[in-house]
Write a protein that holds these residues in place. Structure first.
Motif, PDB file in Angstrom:
ATOM      1  N   SER A  89       0.835  -1.199   0.000  1.00  0.00           N
ATOM      2  CA  SER A  89       0.000   0.000   0.000  1.00  0.00           C
ATOM      3  C   SER A  89       0.867   1.244   0.000  1.00  0.00           C
ATOM      4  N   GLU A  90       0.369   2.269  -0.672  1.00  0.00           N
ATOM      5  CA  GLU A  90       0.955   3.593  -0.520  1.00  0.00           C
ATOM      6  C   GLU A  90       0.201   4.246   0.628  1.00  0.00           C
ATOM      7  N   ILE A  91       0.943   4.642   1.649  1.00  0.00           N
ATOM      8  CA  ILE A  91       0.326   5.246   2.823  1.00  0.00           C
ATOM      9  C   ILE A  91       0.822   6.687   2.932  1.00  0.00           C
ATOM     10  N   THR A  92      -0.121   7.588   3.026  1.00  0.00           N
ATOM     11  CA  THR A  92       0.185   8.992   3.217  1.00  0.00           C
ATOM     12  C   THR A  92      -0.307   9.378   4.605  1.00  0.00           C
ATOM     13  N   ILE A  93       0.594   9.929   5.420  1.00  0.00           N
ATOM     14  CA  ILE A  93       0.223  10.391   6.755  1.00  0.00           C
ATOM     15  C   ILE A  93       0.033  11.907   6.678  1.00  0.00           C
ATOM     16  N   GLU A  94      -1.207  12.310   6.834  1.00  0.00           N
ATOM     17  CA  GLU A  94      -1.608  13.713   6.775  1.00  0.00           C
ATOM     18  C   GLU A  94      -1.451  14.357   8.148  1.00  0.00           C
ATOM     19  N   ILE A  95      -1.096  15.638   8.160  1.00  0.00           N
ATOM     20  CA  ILE A  95      -1.051  16.429   9.388  1.00  0.00           C
ATOM     21  C   ILE A  95      -2.239  17.385   9.337  1.00  0.00           C
ATOM     22  N   GLU A  96      -3.055  17.350  10.360  1.00  0.00           N
ATOM     23  CA  GLU A  96      -4.254  18.182  10.380  1.00  0.00           C
ATOM     24  C   GLU A  96      -3.895  19.662  10.195  1.00  0.00           C
ATOM     25  N   GLY A  97      -4.570  20.307   9.233  1.00  0.00           N
ATOM     26  CA  GLY A  97      -4.395  21.733   8.999  1.00  0.00           C
ATOM     27  C   GLY A  97      -3.159  22.111   8.218  1.00  0.00           C
ATOM     28  N   GLU A  98      -2.413  21.123   7.713  1.00  0.00           N
ATOM     29  CA  GLU A  98      -1.196  21.431   6.965  1.00  0.00           C
ATOM     30  C   GLU A  98      -1.311  20.923   5.539  1.00  0.00           C
ATOM     31  N   GLU A  99      -0.670  21.652   4.638  1.00  0.00           N
ATOM     32  CA  GLU A  99      -0.753  21.339   3.222  1.00  0.00           C
ATOM     33  C   GLU A  99       0.039  20.082   2.848  1.00  0.00           C
ATOM     34  N   LYS A 100       1.248  19.979   3.382  1.00  0.00           N
ATOM     35  CA  LYS A 100       2.114  18.845   3.047  1.00  0.00           C
ATOM     36  C   LYS A 100       1.949  17.719   4.071  1.00  0.00           C
ATOM     37  N   PRO A 101       2.033  16.473   3.606  1.00  0.00           N
ATOM     38  CA  PRO A 101       1.930  15.345   4.548  1.00  0.00           C
ATOM     39  C   PRO A 101       3.197  15.184   5.376  1.00  0.00           C
TER      40      PRO A 101
END
Length: 149
Positions: A125-137
């Motif tokens: 899987s490609e997993i992207t970890i997002e940061i709340e309120g930020e543009e870049k992961p």
């Protein structure tokens, strides 16, 4: 779902996790568990003088949150799994720091699902970890899990 049904989802976004807070307490516990006590992670006063403006989570802490995020996600649950193990990663990139107190969540895209042996499936899987309120992961990785059914 059966493994075969999940295999039919290759190329698709297959789930998103709940949000998880990266508290200073969690960061400190990770520092203690790994012996990585670099000031940027645990010394709030010194970290204020860096471009980050405060403490940040270890990149490996963020990576290690994948099992927790996966368990708290809407990704397909495969029927009859006896055991799942991390097999490794093909690519991992730490894109943005996760500041103490921020929340993260994971997004899964299924890249591959193959049966290696009868009852042993390998999921990439490609997993992207997002940061709340930020543009870049925080990070993007290709992660491999083996599932035994």
């Amino acid at each position: 779902m059966t493994p075969q049904e999940v295999a039919g989802m290759v190329g698709q976004h297959i789930g998103t996790s709940e949000w998880a807070e990266m508290s200073q307490e969690r960061i400190n516990q990770f520092a203690d568990a790994t012996g990585d006590h670099q000031f940027i992670h645990i010394n709030e006063e010194m970290a204020k003088m860096t471009p980050f403006g405060g403490t940040i989570a270890h990149g490996f802490l963020t990576l290690s949150m994948i099992p927790y995020l996966g368990a708290n996600s809407d990704t397909p649950k495969i029927d009859g799994v006896k055991m799942g193990v991390n097999y490794g990663g093909n690519k991992t990139r730490f894109i943005s720091p996760v500041r103490s107190g921020k929340r993260i969540r994971g997004h899964w895209k299924l890249l591959e699902m193959v049966e290696k042996r009868p009852g042993q499936w390998q999921q990439t899987s490609e997993i992207t970890i997002e940061i709340e309120g930020e543009e870049k992961p925080a990070l993007i990785c290709e992660w491999i899990t083996q599932l035994f059914v």
